[in-house]
Design a protein around this motif. Structure first.
Motif, PDB file in Angstrom:
ATOM      1  N   SER B 119      63.840  81.078 -16.740  1.00  0.00           N
ATOM      2  CA  SER B 119      62.504  81.328 -17.254  1.00  0.00           C
ATOM      3  C   SER B 119      62.261  80.040 -17.823  1.00  0.00           C
ATOM      4  O   SER B 119      62.875  79.801 -19.034  1.00  0.00           O
ATOM      5  CB  SER B 119      62.215  82.646 -18.144  1.00  0.00           C
ATOM      6  OG  SER B 119      61.155  82.260 -18.679  1.00  0.00           O
ATOM      7  N   LEU B 120      61.187  79.269 -17.481  1.00  0.00           N
ATOM      8  CA  LEU B 120      60.763  78.091 -18.510  1.00  0.00           C
ATOM      9  C   LEU B 120      59.535  78.329 -18.944  1.00  0.00           C
ATOM     10  O   LEU B 120      58.383  78.299 -18.183  1.00  0.00           O
ATOM     11  CB  LEU B 120      61.178  76.753 -17.725  1.00  0.00           C
ATOM     12  CG  LEU B 120      60.466  75.529 -18.496  1.00  0.00           C
ATOM     13  CD1 LEU B 120      61.355  75.614 -19.633  1.00  0.00           C
ATOM     14  CD2 LEU B 120      60.814  74.420 -17.451  1.00  0.00           C
ATOM     15  N   ASP B 121      59.132  78.586 -20.231  1.00  0.00           N
ATOM     16  CA  ASP B 121      57.957  79.001 -20.833  1.00  0.00           C
ATOM     17  C   ASP B 121      57.648  78.047 -21.831  1.00  0.00           C
ATOM     18  O   ASP B 121      57.873  77.990 -23.061  1.00  0.00           O
ATOM     19  CB  ASP B 121      57.886  80.374 -21.514  1.00  0.00           C
ATOM     20  CG  ASP B 121      57.629  81.512 -20.352  1.00  0.00           C
ATOM     21  OD1 ASP B 121      58.241  82.580 -20.651  1.00  0.00           O
ATOM     22  OD2 ASP B 121      57.227  81.227 -19.391  1.00  0.00           O
ATOM     23  N   LEU B 122      56.700  76.854 -21.511  1.00  0.00           N
ATOM     24  CA  LEU B 122      56.193  76.021 -22.268  1.00  0.00           C
ATOM     25  C   LEU B 122      54.565  76.047 -22.584  1.00  0.00           C
ATOM     26  O   LEU B 122      54.135  75.301 -22.950  1.00  0.00           O
ATOM     27  CB  LEU B 122      56.567  74.508 -21.680  1.00  0.00           C
ATOM     28  CG  LEU B 122      57.940  74.612 -21.529  1.00  0.00           C
ATOM     29  CD1 LEU B 122      58.181  72.915 -21.076  1.00  0.00           C
ATOM     30  CD2 LEU B 122      58.841  74.450 -22.668  1.00  0.00           C
ATOM     31  N   TYR B 123      54.281  77.195 -22.173  1.00  0.00           N
ATOM     32  CA  TYR B 123      52.671  77.334 -21.990  1.00  0.00           C
ATOM     33  C   TYR B 123      52.014  77.387 -23.430  1.00  0.00           C
ATOM     34  O   TYR B 123      52.655  77.642 -24.221  1.00  0.00           O
ATOM     35  CB  TYR B 123      52.344  78.503 -21.262  1.00  0.00           C
ATOM     36  CG  TYR B 123      52.623  79.788 -21.683  1.00  0.00           C
ATOM     37  CD1 TYR B 123      53.978  80.421 -21.154  1.00  0.00           C
ATOM     38  CD2 TYR B 123      52.004  80.493 -22.194  1.00  0.00           C
ATOM     39  CE1 TYR B 123      54.288  81.764 -21.488  1.00  0.00           C
ATOM     40  CE2 TYR B 123      52.066  81.870 -22.846  1.00  0.00           C
ATOM     41  CZ  TYR B 123      53.358  82.487 -22.423  1.00  0.00           C
ATOM     42  OH  TYR B 123      53.744  83.565 -22.892  1.00  0.00           O
ATOM     43  N   GLN B 124      50.992  77.126 -23.377  1.00  0.00           N
ATOM     44  CA  GLN B 124      50.186  76.994 -24.623  1.00  0.00           C
ATOM     45  C   GLN B 124      50.693  76.310 -25.881  1.00  0.00           C
ATOM     46  O   GLN B 124      51.224  76.591 -26.818  1.00  0.00           O
ATOM     47  CB  GLN B 124      49.974  78.518 -25.032  1.00  0.00           C
ATOM     48  CG  GLN B 124      48.768  79.201 -24.432  1.00  0.00           C
ATOM     49  CD  GLN B 124      48.733  80.703 -24.925  1.00  0.00           C
ATOM     50  OE1 GLN B 124      49.372  81.166 -25.930  1.00  0.00           O
ATOM     51  NE2 GLN B 124      47.960  81.425 -24.085  1.00  0.00           N
ATOM     52  N   ASN B 125      50.661  74.821 -25.519  1.00  0.00           N
ATOM     53  CA  ASN B 125      51.210  73.829 -26.528  1.00  0.00           C
ATOM     54  C   ASN B 125      50.146  72.805 -26.311  1.00  0.00           C
ATOM     55  O   ASN B 125      49.404  72.925 -25.597  1.00  0.00           O
ATOM     56  CB  ASN B 125      52.689  73.461 -26.117  1.00  0.00           C
ATOM     57  CG  ASN B 125      53.779  74.357 -26.777  1.00  0.00           C
ATOM     58  OD1 ASN B 125      53.651  74.429 -27.973  1.00  0.00           O
ATOM     59  ND2 ASN B 125      54.345  75.183 -25.899  1.00  0.00           N
ATOM     60  N   ASN B 126      50.809  71.419 -26.505  1.00  0.00           N
ATOM     61  CA  ASN B 126      49.938  70.346 -26.430  1.00  0.00           C
ATOM     62  C   ASN B 126      50.623  69.262 -25.789  1.00  0.00           C
ATOM     63  O   ASN B 126      50.768  67.997 -26.022  1.00  0.00           O
ATOM     64  CB  ASN B 126      49.669  69.661 -27.848  1.00  0.00           C
ATOM     65  CG  ASN B 126      48.198  70.392 -28.378  1.00  0.00           C
ATOM     66  OD1 ASN B 126      47.408  70.382 -27.787  1.00  0.00           O
ATOM     67  ND2 ASN B 126      48.372  70.664 -29.595  1.00  0.00           N
ATOM     68  N   LEU B 127      51.540  69.821 -24.946  1.00  0.00           N
ATOM     69  CA  LEU B 127      52.304  68.830 -24.064  1.00  0.00           C
ATOM     70  C   LEU B 127      51.518  67.964 -23.260  1.00  0.00           C
ATOM     71  O   LEU B 127      50.530  68.417 -22.644  1.00  0.00           O
ATOM     72  CB  LEU B 127      53.662  69.595 -23.414  1.00  0.00           C
ATOM     73  CG  LEU B 127      54.347  70.297 -24.188  1.00  0.00           C
ATOM     74  CD1 LEU B 127      55.214  71.588 -23.273  1.00  0.00           C
ATOM     75  CD2 LEU B 127      55.408  69.494 -25.020  1.00  0.00           C
ATOM     76  N   ASN B 128      52.128  66.659 -22.937  1.00  0.00           N
ATOM     77  CA  ASN B 128      51.421  65.798 -21.912  1.00  0.00           C
ATOM     78  C   ASN B 128      52.206  65.309 -20.967  1.00  0.00           C
ATOM     79  O   ASN B 128      53.477  65.659 -20.797  1.00  0.00           O
ATOM     80  CB  ASN B 128      50.428  64.963 -22.445  1.00  0.00           C
ATOM     81  CG  ASN B 128      51.335  64.183 -23.500  1.00  0.00           C
ATOM     82  OD1 ASN B 128      52.379  63.535 -23.194  1.00  0.00           O
ATOM     83  ND2 ASN B 128      50.789  63.708 -24.648  1.00  0.00           N
ATOM     84  N   GLY B 129      51.856  64.263 -20.114  1.00  0.00           N
ATOM     85  CA  GLY B 129      52.609  63.691 -19.261  1.00  0.00           C
ATOM     86  C   GLY B 129      52.725  64.273 -17.900  1.00  0.00           C
ATOM     87  O   GLY B 129      52.118  65.293 -17.702  1.00  0.00           O
ATOM     88  N   THR B 130      53.712  64.105 -16.950  1.00  0.00           N
ATOM     89  CA  THR B 130      53.607  64.746 -15.567  1.00  0.00           C
ATOM     90  C   THR B 130      54.869  65.520 -15.712  1.00  0.00           C
ATOM     91  O   THR B 130      55.799  65.674 -16.565  1.00  0.00           O
ATOM     92  CB  THR B 130      54.298  63.557 -14.394  1.00  0.00           C
ATOM     93  OG1 THR B 130      55.459  62.865 -14.995  1.00  0.00           O
ATOM     94  CG2 THR B 130      53.122  62.595 -14.464  1.00  0.00           C
ATOM     95  N   ILE B 131      54.711  66.667 -14.842  1.00  0.00           N
ATOM     96  CA  ILE B 131      55.743  67.734 -14.316  1.00  0.00           C
ATOM     97  C   ILE B 131      56.710  66.803 -13.646  1.00  0.00           C
ATOM     98  O   ILE B 131      56.918  66.491 -12.611  1.00  0.00           O
ATOM     99  CB  ILE B 131      55.134  68.981 -13.825  1.00  0.00           C
ATOM    100  CG1 ILE B 131      54.092  69.390 -14.598  1.00  0.00           C
ATOM    101  CG2 ILE B 131      56.408  69.801 -13.294  1.00  0.00           C
ATOM    102  CD1 ILE B 131      53.383  70.514 -13.526  1.00  0.00           C
ATOM    103  N   PRO B 132      58.139  66.808 -14.343  1.00  0.00           N
ATOM    104  CA  PRO B 132      59.169  65.960 -13.588  1.00  0.00           C
ATOM    105  C   PRO B 132      59.681  66.462 -12.311  1.00  0.00           C
ATOM    106  O   PRO B 132      59.659  67.627 -12.033  1.00  0.00           O
ATOM    107  CB  PRO B 132      60.413  65.906 -14.684  1.00  0.00           C
ATOM    108  CG  PRO B 132      59.806  66.641 -15.958  1.00  0.00           C
ATOM    109  CD  PRO B 132      58.345  67.136 -15.675  1.00  0.00           C
ATOM    110  N   ASP B 133      59.867  65.630 -11.316  1.00  0.00           N
ATOM    111  CA  ASP B 133      60.529  66.092 -10.027  1.00  0.00           C
ATOM    112  C   ASP B 133      61.625  66.828 -10.176  1.00  0.00           C
ATOM    113  O   ASP B 133      61.883  67.803  -9.387  1.00  0.00           O
ATOM    114  CB  ASP B 133      60.329  64.803  -9.143  1.00  0.00           C
ATOM    115  CG  ASP B 133      59.381  64.475  -8.336  1.00  0.00           C
ATOM    116  OD1 ASP B 133      59.230  63.309  -8.143  1.00  0.00           O
ATOM    117  OD2 ASP B 133      58.803  65.324  -8.033  1.00  0.00           O
ATOM    118  N   SER B 134      62.340  66.427 -11.462  1.00  0.00           N
ATOM    119  CA  SER B 134      63.681  66.653 -11.619  1.00  0.00           C
ATOM    120  C   SER B 134      63.622  68.456 -11.584  1.00  0.00           C
ATOM    121  O   SER B 134      64.629  69.105 -11.565  1.00  0.00           O
ATOM    122  CB  SER B 134      64.496  66.489 -12.810  1.00  0.00           C
ATOM    123  OG  SER B 134      63.671  66.570 -13.872  1.00  0.00           O
TER     124      SER B 134
END
Lengths: 258, 249
Positions: B119-134
């Motif tokens: 589970s990767l939950d980074l929702y509801q933040n102020n993150l930017n940039g692209t979603i890495p291909d990795s």
């Protein structure tokens, strides 16, 4: 002492109060209205829906799964083996984000609404196997944009399989084994005639009057429908009773004469 | 005065100690580096003591029987600051719960090394940039929720190769380009992508520029026989403490 002039105002206030109370009682949000409507129209002898009370915590209700870590909207209803019975749940259209509907291993009776893809446009998985669903398979399944899986095996579905069902663009699993389906399986289901789907024999077995590829059995025509034979049974019963009365009367008359 | 040639073994000695790390534990070091890039307004990281032999007694950190970190639960913890590449060193990490904070910056590509991640939950933040291909390398991932941030760029097609992906939420970002519908993405509806003005494709009902009108579905290949139904409910989302008080260890 209340003045009569104030009465209309008080009445209006009371009416509003009642109206607001009724609105609250019927569900605070579309998702809770959807679930409470389901609960109200279903028979739940084992009390599996007894947790369905506090509307501020619908994502914690048994069988209810929400999309964002216990925040609404509801995206999965998994009511498998809850011992439920009744007709197909109503009010599901208010669960606007519903993607999985699992009613399997219960005693729901049919029919499946023809409007299913209008009611649940985001449906991805429908599992209603092992119930007592009757009626026809709706052609409306073909309109479900995202439907991947249809599990309807082990029910009492009848009639022919509509060709349109195979047109659901993402359909990958289709199970209707062990029903009362009849007629020829449409070519859209077996890759013939340019059909785009190809399902296995196991999807269709257990339907005596169903034939056509991928099934290899000969087509049998179904005897007269249940309604006609029921009518026949009723008529036969009446005739028997009338004859019985006549015979009995005849015997009594003969005894009297003697 | 010691001759110069004696000193050569010292770096080798330090290198030999590397797996244990300066503070005694590689995973503890990684998490401590993360702590140092955060502003901890609610003091939830008070227990993150780098002098301990491992981070397994730290609040909001869960280890397995081998004292390796399997969960980091910092949802709704009043954190700001950024993610760090060192998080990619937590090779047994299954749950990374950093939702509902004020985190900024990008997703480090190194998070693609977390092959145990469920589970990767980074929702509801102020993150930017692209979603890495990795992130397409996260072969055990079941829940990916990046909604309500400012991620931009395309949705990596590599994500469609994550076969066990059950739940995807990329809604309310600044993503653009075509929404994939193949592989694991056949399970996802418009709900997963809403609120991204630049996304296009049949799923969001908007034609992509330069593409022909929505084509008929591709020819379908033979399906395997239906496996017996084991009425297993979906895995529940990770049950997490909703508040920021330390868990009772």
């Amino acid at each position: 002492m209340v003045s009569f002039r104030r009465l209309p105002g008080i009445l209006a206030f009371l009416v509003t109060l009642v109206a607001v109370h009724l609105q609250c009682a019927s569900g605070q949000s579309p998702d809770s209205r959807c679930l409470l409507s389901l609960k109200a129209n279903v028979s739940d002898p084992y009390g599996k829906l007894s947790s369905w009370t506090d509307e501020t915590r619908i994502c914690y209700w048994d069988g209810v799964w929400c999309f964002k870590n216990f925040d609404i909207p509801v995206y999965q209803l998994v009511l498998a083996n809850f011992g439920l019975s009744g007709s197909w749940p109503t009010g599901l259209s208010q669960c606007t984000s519903l993607q999985t509907l699992d009613l399997s291993f219960n005693a729901f009776t049919g029919p499946i609404p023809t409007s299913i893809c209008d009611d649940i446009p985001n449906l991805v998985t429908l599992d209603a196997q092992h119930n007592k669903l009757g009626g026809l398979i709706p052609a409306g399944f073909g309109s479900c944009k995202y439907l991947n899986d249809i599990y309807l095996n082990d029910n009492q579905l009848e009639g022919e399989i509509p060709a349109e069902v195979a047109l659901a663009p993402r359909l990958t699993h289709f199970a209707v084994a062990n029903n009362d389906l009849s007629g020829v399986i449409p070519s859209t289901f077996n890759g013939q005639d340019g059909g785009t789907r190809h399902f296995n024999v196991s999807s269709f077995v257990g339907n005596t009057y169903l034939c056509g590829a991928p099934l290899t059995n000969a087509c049998k025509s179904k005897p007269p429908s249940d309604e006609n034979s029921n009518l026949g049974a009723i008529i036969g019963g009446i005739v028997c009773i009338v004859l019985g009365i006549l015979v009995l009367s005849g015997i009594l008359f003969w005894l009297c004469i003697r | 005065m010691p001759p110069h040639h004696v000193a050569w073994w010292r770096p080798l000695f330090l290198i030999a100690l590397m797996p244990i790390g300066v503070f005694g534990n590689l995973e503890g070091d990684a998490l401590f580096a993360f702590r140092q890039s955060l502003i901890d307004s609610s003091n939830v990281l008070q227990s993150w003591d780098s002098t301990l032999v491992n981070p397994c007694t730290w609040f909001h950190v869960t280890c397995n029987a081998e004292n390796s970190v399997v969960r980091v639960d910092l949802g709704n913890a009043g954190l700001s600051g950024t993610l760090v590449p060192q998080l990619g060193l937590l090779s047994n990490l299954q749950y990374l719960e950093l939702y509902s904070n004020d985190l900024s910056g990008v997703i480090p590509v190194e998070l693609g090394n977390l092959t145990a991640l469920v589970s990767l939950d980074l929702y509801q933040n102020n993150l930017n940039g692209t979603i890495p291909d990795s992130l397409g390398q996260l072969s055990n991932l079941q829940f990916l929720r990046l909604n309500d941030n400012s991620f931009t760029g395309n949705i990596p097609v590599s994500l469609t190769t994550i076969t066990g992906l059950q739940e995807l939420d990329l809604s309310y970002n600044d993503l653009f380009g075509e929404v994939p519908t193949n592989g694991s993405f056949s399970l996802f509806t418009s709900i997963s992508f809403v609120g991204n003005k630049g996304l296009c494709g049949a799923v969001v009902g908007k034609q992509c520029p330069g593409q022909p009108p929505f084509s008929p579905p591709p020819p379908h290949t033979a399906t395997p026989p239906l496996p017996p139904h084991t009425a297993t409910p979906p895995l529940p989302p990770p049950s997490l403490p909703p508040d920021t008080t330390p868990s009772p260890y």
